[in-house]
Motif scaffolding. Structure first.
Motif, PDB file in Angstrom:
ATOM      1  N   LYS A 122       7.739 -34.526 -26.931  1.00 24.53           N
ATOM      2  CA  LYS A 122       8.947 -33.695 -27.050  1.00 24.53           C
ATOM      3  C   LYS A 122       8.589 -32.211 -26.922  1.00 24.53           C
ATOM      4  CE  LYS A 122      13.272 -33.702 -28.305  1.00 24.53           C
ATOM      5  NZ  LYS A 122      14.351 -34.598 -28.347  1.00 24.53           N
ATOM      6  N   SER A 123       7.492 -31.805 -27.569  1.00 23.36           N
ATOM      7  CA  SER A 123       7.072 -30.405 -27.455  1.00 23.36           C
ATOM      8  C   SER A 123       6.734 -30.068 -26.006  1.00 23.36           C
ATOM      9  CB  SER A 123       5.837 -30.136 -28.322  1.00 23.36           C
ATOM     10  OG  SER A 123       6.179 -30.260 -29.669  1.00 23.36           O
ATOM     11  N   MET A 124       6.093 -31.013 -25.302  1.00 21.55           N
ATOM     12  CA  MET A 124       5.752 -30.766 -23.894  1.00 21.55           C
ATOM     13  C   MET A 124       7.025 -30.642 -23.051  1.00 21.55           C
ATOM     14  SD  MET A 124       2.563 -33.444 -23.625  1.00 21.55           S
ATOM     15  CE  MET A 124       2.022 -33.114 -21.959  1.00 21.55           C
ATOM     16  N   GLN A 125       7.981 -31.517 -23.371  1.00 20.63           N
ATOM     17  CA  GLN A 125       9.248 -31.521 -22.636  1.00 20.63           C
ATOM     18  C   GLN A 125       9.957 -30.169 -22.734  1.00 20.63           C
ATOM     19  OE1 GLN A 125      10.873 -35.270 -24.213  1.00 20.63           O
ATOM     20  NE2 GLN A 125      12.713 -34.706 -23.096  1.00 20.63           N
ATOM     21  N   ILE A 126       9.942 -29.627 -23.961  1.00 23.23           N
ATOM     22  CA  ILE A 126      10.660 -28.375 -24.204  1.00 23.23           C
ATOM     23  C   ILE A 126       9.912 -27.198 -23.577  1.00 23.23           C
ATOM     24  CG2 ILE A 126      11.400 -26.780 -26.043  1.00 23.23           C
ATOM     25  CD1 ILE A 126      11.728 -29.308 -27.838  1.00 23.23           C
ATOM     26  N   LYS A 127       8.565 -27.264 -23.647  1.00 20.28           N
ATOM     27  CA  LYS A 127       7.805 -26.041 -23.343  1.00 20.28           C
ATOM     28  C   LYS A 127       7.176 -25.999 -21.951  1.00 20.28           C
ATOM     29  CE  LYS A 127       6.954 -25.708 -28.248  1.00 20.28           C
ATOM     30  NZ  LYS A 127       6.044 -25.865 -29.339  1.00 20.28           N
ATOM     31  N   ILE A 128       7.092 -27.152 -21.262  1.00 16.69           N
ATOM     32  CA  ILE A 128       6.437 -27.118 -19.940  1.00 16.69           C
ATOM     33  C   ILE A 128       7.516 -27.107 -18.855  1.00 16.69           C
ATOM     34  CG2 ILE A 128       4.907 -28.347 -18.342  1.00 16.69           C
ATOM     35  CD1 ILE A 128       3.475 -29.556 -20.732  1.00 16.69           C
ATOM     36  N   ASN A 129       7.468 -26.091 -18.010  1.00 15.64           N
ATOM     37  CA  ASN A 129       8.396 -26.042 -16.874  1.00 15.64           C
ATOM     38  C   ASN A 129       8.116 -27.229 -15.965  1.00 15.64           C
ATOM     39  OD1 ASN A 129       9.712 -23.747 -17.552  1.00 15.64           O
ATOM     40  ND2 ASN A 129       8.306 -22.397 -16.416  1.00 15.64           N
ATOM     41  N   ASN A 130       9.148 -27.836 -15.449  1.00 16.18           N
ATOM     42  CA  ASN A 130       9.017 -28.952 -14.494  1.00 16.18           C
ATOM     43  C   ASN A 130       8.374 -30.201 -15.105  1.00 16.18           C
ATOM     44  OD1 ASN A 130      10.026 -27.270 -12.509  1.00 16.18           O
ATOM     45  ND2 ASN A 130       7.956 -26.495 -12.025  1.00 16.18           N
ATOM     46  N   PHE A 131       8.371 -30.317 -16.419  1.00 12.53           N
ATOM     47  CA  PHE A 131       7.875 -31.568 -17.019  1.00 12.53           C
ATOM     48  C   PHE A 131       8.887 -32.656 -16.643  1.00 12.53           C
ATOM     49  CE2 PHE A 131       7.488 -34.635 -20.559  1.00 12.53           C
ATOM     50  CZ  PHE A 131       6.113 -34.826 -20.574  1.00 12.53           C
ATOM     51  N   HIS A 132       8.375 -33.720 -16.010  1.00 14.98           N
ATOM     52  CA  HIS A 132       9.295 -34.779 -15.587  1.00 14.98           C
ATOM     53  C   HIS A 132       9.483 -35.767 -16.745  1.00 14.98           C
ATOM     54  CE1 HIS A 132      11.029 -38.079 -13.317  1.00 14.98           C
ATOM     55  NE2 HIS A 132      10.131 -38.842 -13.893  1.00 14.98           N
ATOM     56  N   TYR A 133      10.728 -36.070 -17.061  1.00 14.90           N
ATOM     57  CA  TYR A 133      10.977 -37.009 -18.149  1.00 14.90           C
ATOM     58  C   TYR A 133      12.139 -37.926 -17.805  1.00 14.90           C
ATOM     59  CZ  TYR A 133      11.854 -39.058 -22.654  1.00 14.90           C
ATOM     60  OH  TYR A 133      12.023 -39.966 -23.657  1.00 14.90           O
ATOM     61  N   ASP A 134      11.930 -39.198 -18.002  1.00 19.11           N
ATOM     62  CA  ASP A 134      13.005 -40.152 -17.737  1.00 19.11           C
ATOM     63  C   ASP A 134      12.930 -41.267 -18.777  1.00 19.11           C
ATOM     64  OD1 ASP A 134      15.035 -41.348 -15.882  1.00 19.11           O
ATOM     65  OD2 ASP A 134      13.541 -42.966 -15.922  1.00 19.11           O
ATOM     66  N   GLU A 135      14.027 -41.514 -19.470  1.00 15.81           N
ATOM     67  CA  GLU A 135      14.053 -42.670 -20.387  1.00 15.81           C
ATOM     68  C   GLU A 135      15.259 -43.520 -20.033  1.00 15.81           C
ATOM     69  OE1 GLU A 135      14.383 -41.048 -24.409  1.00 15.81           O
ATOM     70  OE2 GLU A 135      16.560 -40.981 -24.237  1.00 15.81           O
ATOM     71  N   SER A 136      15.072 -44.840 -20.058  1.00 18.21           N
ATOM     72  CA  SER A 136      16.226 -45.692 -19.793  1.00 18.21           C
ATOM     73  C   SER A 136      16.199 -46.861 -20.772  1.00 18.21           C
ATOM     74  CB  SER A 136      16.220 -46.175 -18.350  1.00 18.21           C
ATOM     75  OG  SER A 136      15.026 -46.848 -18.089  1.00 18.21           O
TER      76      SER A 136
END
Ligand SMILES: Cc1cc2nc3c(=O)[nH]c(=O)nc-3n(C[C@H](O)[C@H](O)[C@H](O)COP(=O)(O)OP(=O)(O)OC[C@H]3O[C@@H](n4cnc5c(N)ncnc54)[C@H](O)[C@@H]3O)c2cc1C
Length: 438
Positions: free
Chosen positions: A168-182
């Motif tokens: 979650k911290s990476m998601q918030i703080k890294i530009n262009n962090f790719h995240y997908d949950e289904s």
């Protein structure tokens, strides 16, 4: 030697701490829950799991496979239960030695944590919940009963599961962090078949039991105490679903209609159904799994998959082996080590995610069909006739360490060849018959 802060002492966290400890690194492992040895089992997750070749190999490398597998129960194949209670056994592999093993999550978790604690350079702290990570400084912020604390390492490793705070911290703080949950439209709930009066198993012990019912299913894995843990995978919503099962009568009626042979073995069905949580089934894909030489993700934190190939933990353990190898290869450059690990694992984790979803359809729908059984027989016949050349997909995934992506690709090619050969054979038969008749 580096100083690692690990967040999460679940299955992969404990094992990774042991691997890093063995290399002489300084390891601080923080877990939000209480010590599992105090009887606080991981609530809401499966009580038992199937461990197979990849997971066992990872345990062997650190010398704890025998200890971990002491109480495991080998399952040699699928026992299919149809609506009338008729049974059909389908072995997992042509080689009867190839079986998957039912193992208790709590006992396995304890084994890996204790393996880590054998190294004096590994420290484990329970009741520490990570809330945030400063990526640039590799500092984890943690909540404890005595207030907030911080932990600084050369690197932070997030081994904190599908709902990872580190990710979650990476998601918030890294530009262009790719995240997908289904999420699947299905959830799961565990119910129990207790042991018989003499402590024996009330169904075949050495099998994974499946009640395939097309759009949903129940499975059961044996436990060492003679019980079975059954897991119902069922739609959350709809006319027949968790949402629609409002009263005890609804639950009883549904189980009587669908799992007639299991109901007499489930004296606590209604209590179990009412009291046990309904879990959700998530697939997580993200990239990258690391930030410079400061943060890295391992196990479900990097790639949660649905449980239908019985590979989530096996893959998480395989991550530990690969990360250990990468850290050894690039011992003077942790960023390169993290990049190498990510590169070797990412496409395989993605392939496993697809395989796991595909296997849900196979388990709940196809295992009941004659075509499925015929395909399995053909698979086994070809495997026996062409040893080392033809390997069924299930065998490659479960009983080898062939990378998941390569296994999926190879199975696809094999299927095309078999299909072409069958069509060719049929054409030959038709031509021969026509020649005879004319
Ligand atoms: C119903 C079901 C059945 C399954 N069956 C199988 C199977 O048969 N075979 C198989 O291989 N896999 C199976 N899996 C998958 C398997 O459970 C996971 O892949 C495995 O647990 C991943 O290990 P992990 O260590 O990455 O995560 P986890 O085991 O989830 O451990 C994460 C740890 O981190 C801790 N944590 C979380 N957040 C924080 C925080 N903020 N701060 C500190 N600590 C934190 C958690 O308390 C936990 O101890 C199944 C999963 C489910 C849901």
């Amino acid at each position: 030697m580096a100083r690692f802060v690990l967040i999460g002492s679940g299955l992969a966290g404990g094992l990774l701490a042991a691997y890093l400890g063995r290399r002489g690194h300084d390891v601080d492992l923080y877990e939000r829950r209480a010590d599992p040895r105090e009887g606080n089992l991981v609530g809401g997750r499966s009580i038992n799991l199937a461990i197979s070749t990849r997971g066992i190999h990872a345990l062997e490398q650190i010398g704890i496979a025998d200890e971990a597998l002491k109480h495991a129960i080998p399952m040699r194949g699928r026992m299919i239960h149809n609506r009338t209670g008729a049974l059909h056994f389908s072995p997992y592999d042509v080689d009867p030695k190839n079986c998957i093993n039912s193992i208790g999550r709590g006992a396995l978790n304890t084994t890996v944590i204790e393996a880590a604690q054998r190294y004096p350079n590994v420290r484990v702290r329970f009741n520490h919940k990570c809330t945030d990570v400063d990526l640039e400084s590799a500092v984890a912020h943690l909540e404890t009963v005595n207030g907030p604390v911080t932990a600084q390492g050369d690197a932070i490793i997030g081994v904190d599961g599908a709902f990872s705070a580190v990710r979650k911290s990476m998601q918030i703080k890294i530009n262009n962090f790719h995240y997908d949950e289904s999420y699947l439209a299905h959830g799961y709930k565990e119910v129990t078949i207790p042991p018989g009066p003499d402590g024996s198993w009330r169904m075949e012990k050495n099998a994974l039991h499946i009640w395939p019912r097309k759009s949903f299913m129940m499975i059961a894995l044996p436990n060492p105490d003679g019980s079975f843990t059954c897991t119902l995978f069922w739609e959350f919503e709809g006319p027949r679903s968790f949402a629609a099962a409002k009263t005890d009568d609804d639950v009883r009626r549904f189980f009587n209609e669908e799992f007639q042979d299991a109901v007499p073995l489930m004296p606590t069905l209604l209590e179990d159904f009412r009291n046990n949580p309904t879990g959700s089934l998530v697939t997580v894909r993200c990239a990258p799994w690391f930030y410079r030489d400061k943060v890295c993700l391992v196990g479900d934190a990097a790639h949660a998959v649905v449980p239908f190939y019985g590979q989530g933990m096996n893959a998480a353990f395989e991550d530990c082996v690969v990360l250990d190898e990468s850290l050894e290869t690039f011992s003077d450059n942790p960023e390169r080590a993290f990049a190498d690990y990510f590169c070797r694992r990412k496409q395989n984790a993605d392939a496993l995610a697809d395989l796991a979803i595909g296997n849900f359809v196979e388990m709940r729908d196809k295992t009941a069909s004659k075509t499925f059984r015929a395909k399995k027989k053909l698979d086994h016949a070809l495997e026996a006739a062409l040893p080392g050349i033809y390997l069924p997909l299930y065998t490659m995934v479960t009983f080898t360490r062939i990378p998941y992506a390569r296994a999926a690709k190879r199975a696809h090619v094999q299927d095309r060849i078999v299909q072409a050969a069958l069509i060719g054979f049929l054409v030959l038969v038709i031509v021969a018959l026509a020649a005879l008749l004319l």
